[in-house]
Design an enzyme around this catalytic site. Structure first.
Site, PDB file in Angstrom:
ATOM      1  N   CYS B  65       0.734  -1.524  -0.185  1.00  0.00           N
ATOM      2  CA  CYS B  65      -0.248  -0.098   0.490  1.00  0.00           C
ATOM      3  C   CYS B  65       0.800   1.191  -0.268  1.00  0.00           C
ATOM      4  CB  CYS B  65      -0.615   0.108   1.274  1.00  0.00           C
ATOM      5  SG  CYS B  65      -1.743   1.575   1.123  1.00  0.00           S
ATOM      6  N   CYS B 101      -6.472   1.104  -0.948  1.00  0.00           N
ATOM      7  CA  CYS B 101      -5.531   0.067  -0.739  1.00  0.00           C
ATOM      8  C   CYS B 101      -6.547  -1.015  -1.008  1.00  0.00           C
ATOM      9  CB  CYS B 101      -4.610   0.034   0.313  1.00  0.00           C
ATOM     10  SG  CYS B 101      -3.681   1.454  -0.381  1.00  0.00           S
ATOM     11  N   CYS B 176     -18.463  26.208  18.044  1.00  0.00           N
ATOM     12  CA  CYS B 176     -18.027  25.483  19.287  1.00  0.00           C
ATOM     13  C   CYS B 176     -16.649  25.495  19.298  1.00  0.00           C
ATOM     14  CB  CYS B 176     -18.352  24.098  19.386  1.00  0.00           C
ATOM     15  SG  CYS B 176     -19.975  24.160  19.407  1.00  0.00           S
ATOM     16  N   HIS B 177     -15.617  26.199  17.747  1.00  0.00           N
ATOM     17  CA  HIS B 177     -14.838  25.405  17.731  1.00  0.00           C
ATOM     18  C   HIS B 177     -14.024  26.925  17.221  1.00  0.00           C
ATOM     19  CE1 HIS B 177     -14.063  21.617  18.904  1.00  0.00           C
ATOM     20  NE2 HIS B 177     -14.736  21.339  17.975  1.00  0.00           N
ATOM     21  N   ARG B 221     -15.204  10.898  14.442  1.00  0.00           N
ATOM     22  CA  ARG B 221     -14.558  12.131  14.503  1.00  0.00           C
ATOM     23  C   ARG B 221     -15.269  13.099  14.198  1.00  0.00           C
ATOM     24  NH1 ARG B 221     -15.858  14.052  19.832  1.00  0.00           N
ATOM     25  NH2 ARG B 221     -17.646  14.557  18.114  1.00  0.00           N
ATOM     26  N   CYS B 225     -19.238  14.846  14.676  1.00  0.00           N
ATOM     27  CA  CYS B 225     -19.556  16.526  15.152  1.00  0.00           C
ATOM     28  C   CYS B 225     -20.305  17.056  14.613  1.00  0.00           C
ATOM     29  CB  CYS B 225     -18.519  17.428  14.719  1.00  0.00           C
ATOM     30  SG  CYS B 225     -16.688  17.537  16.109  1.00  0.00           S
TER      31      CYS B 225
END
Lengths: 103, 264
Positions: B65, B101, B176-177, B221, B225
């Site tokens: 790969c 891959c 929020c970020h 993740r 969000c």
């Protein structure tokens, strides 16, 4: 069969520190799945650690221990290259034994 | 009397400040305690064996790969991702490249992961593979090829997506970020528009989450969000998820990777 453990052992000032990371679901038997059925208990019940052929730690585990448990302990003695063997048995009779050398 | 009250109020204010401080300290202490035995290592071990195990209709391993550093080179590959790949003509993050891959080398269709469920089947395989690859970039500097026009385009797209408000609560990632000092419950939220915050976030995902005993990739993740914004969840490895990753990684450029991370 269960996945392997990660075992690390190092000797310092006459004491050997052993760190063990186990791969286990550690189901308490109290949880319910999405359909409301109880998830059967599945946890490690006994753990033994040996330095060469001598037992240096034996422990009884229960359902309150977390998933993928981490255990760290020290014992007096040990030398570089010595063998550390950690093994466990769970309530379903499954078991696992892994070894490492003291660094 | 007035003076006493003033003193009491001041004491209360100090105590309040001290409490907020000690909460953050206690969490830091807790992290330190569990950092020694990060169970992400178990996923890494599993990933390493999966990497070397012949799988899929073609019964092939992933040892050929190409993650951008040449076929089979894992060391430092994640530190340079997402990046442009000439063979697919796309900018790819780690997960989308692993999909390529798995499809080309092993014959495992991408749909097995894209249409799958989290923590199950091939998506679970993907978690372990990601854990293996990112561990081999731990301690290395994030170095994206921002001179590449394709990567540049994805950066601009990611920046727009980051600030794009949608859903019933009219949230964007930036809600929020985009500011310092925000948190959800006791979890500090990094400000991803600044280098420091971006390093804290991009540099510590994928991660093992102690609270649910799961290993989460950046794809997982990001998906969560979107879910927390109550807006449409993105397709696994879709362009917007890669673009957001490029935006984060580019903002974190030069920072040191601590992957795989350990989260509450």
């Amino acid at each position: 069969m269960a996945n392997p453990m990660r075992i690390r052992a190092a000797v310092k000032d006459g004491f050997t520190e052993v760190r063990v990371l186990m791969s286990h679901v550690m189901e308490t038997g109290q949880r319910k799945d999405s359909s409301g059925a109880l998830v059967p208990a599945h946890f490690i019940t006994e753990l033994t650690a040996k330095h060469n052929d001598k037992v240096v730690l034996s422990a009884q585990f229960g359902p309150s221990v977390s998933t993928n448990p981490y255990l760290s302990f020290k014992f007096e003695g040990g030398a570089k290259g010595d063998k550390i063997v950690v093994s466990w048995v769970d309530n379903k009779g499954d078991s696992r034994s892994d070894e490492a050398q003291i660094a | 009397m007035r003076k006493t009250l003033g003193m009491a109020a001041l004491a209360a204010m100090l105590a309040g400040g001290a409490q907020a401080q000690s909460t953050a300290d206690e969490i830091a202490k807790y992290r330190e305690m569990i950092a020694d035995g990060n169970p992400a290592e178990l996923f890494e071990m599993e990933g390493e064996s999966l990497w070397k195990t012949p799988r899929g209709p073609k019964k092939a391993t992933l040892e050929q790969c190409d993650l951008g550093q040449g076929p089979g080179v894992v060391d430092g590959a994640f530190a340079r991702m997402p990046r442009y790949f000439a063979d697919t003509g796309r900018v790819q993050d780690l997960e989308s490249r692993l999909l390529t891959c798995m499809e080309t080398l092993q014959g495992i269709p991408a749909s097995a992961v894209v249409d799958g469920d989290w923590n199950k089947g091939e998506r679970k395989t993907m978690d372990a593979l990601a854990a293996y690859v990112v561990t081999h970039s731990r301690g290395q500097k994030i170095q994206l090829d921002l001179a590449n026009p394709q990567t540049r385009r994805m950066y601009e797209l990611g920046k727009r997506a980051f600030h794009y408000r949608s859903g019933p609560m009219d949230f964007s990632c930036a809600t929020c970020h985009g500011e310092d000092g925000k948190r959800i419950r006791l979890q500090d939220l990094p400000n991803l528009t600044h280098k420091e915050g971006a390093i804290a976030a991009w540099g510590s995902w994928p991660a093992y989450r102690v609270s649910n005993s799961q290993f989460w990739t950046m794809q997982h993740r990001l998906n969560d969000c979107f879910r927390q914004q109550r807006t449409a969840e993105p397709v696994f490895a879709s362009e917007v998820t890669v673009a957001l990753s490029v935006y984060m990684a580019a903002t974190a450029q030069g920072g040191v990777l601590q992957t795989p991370g350990l989260k509450r």
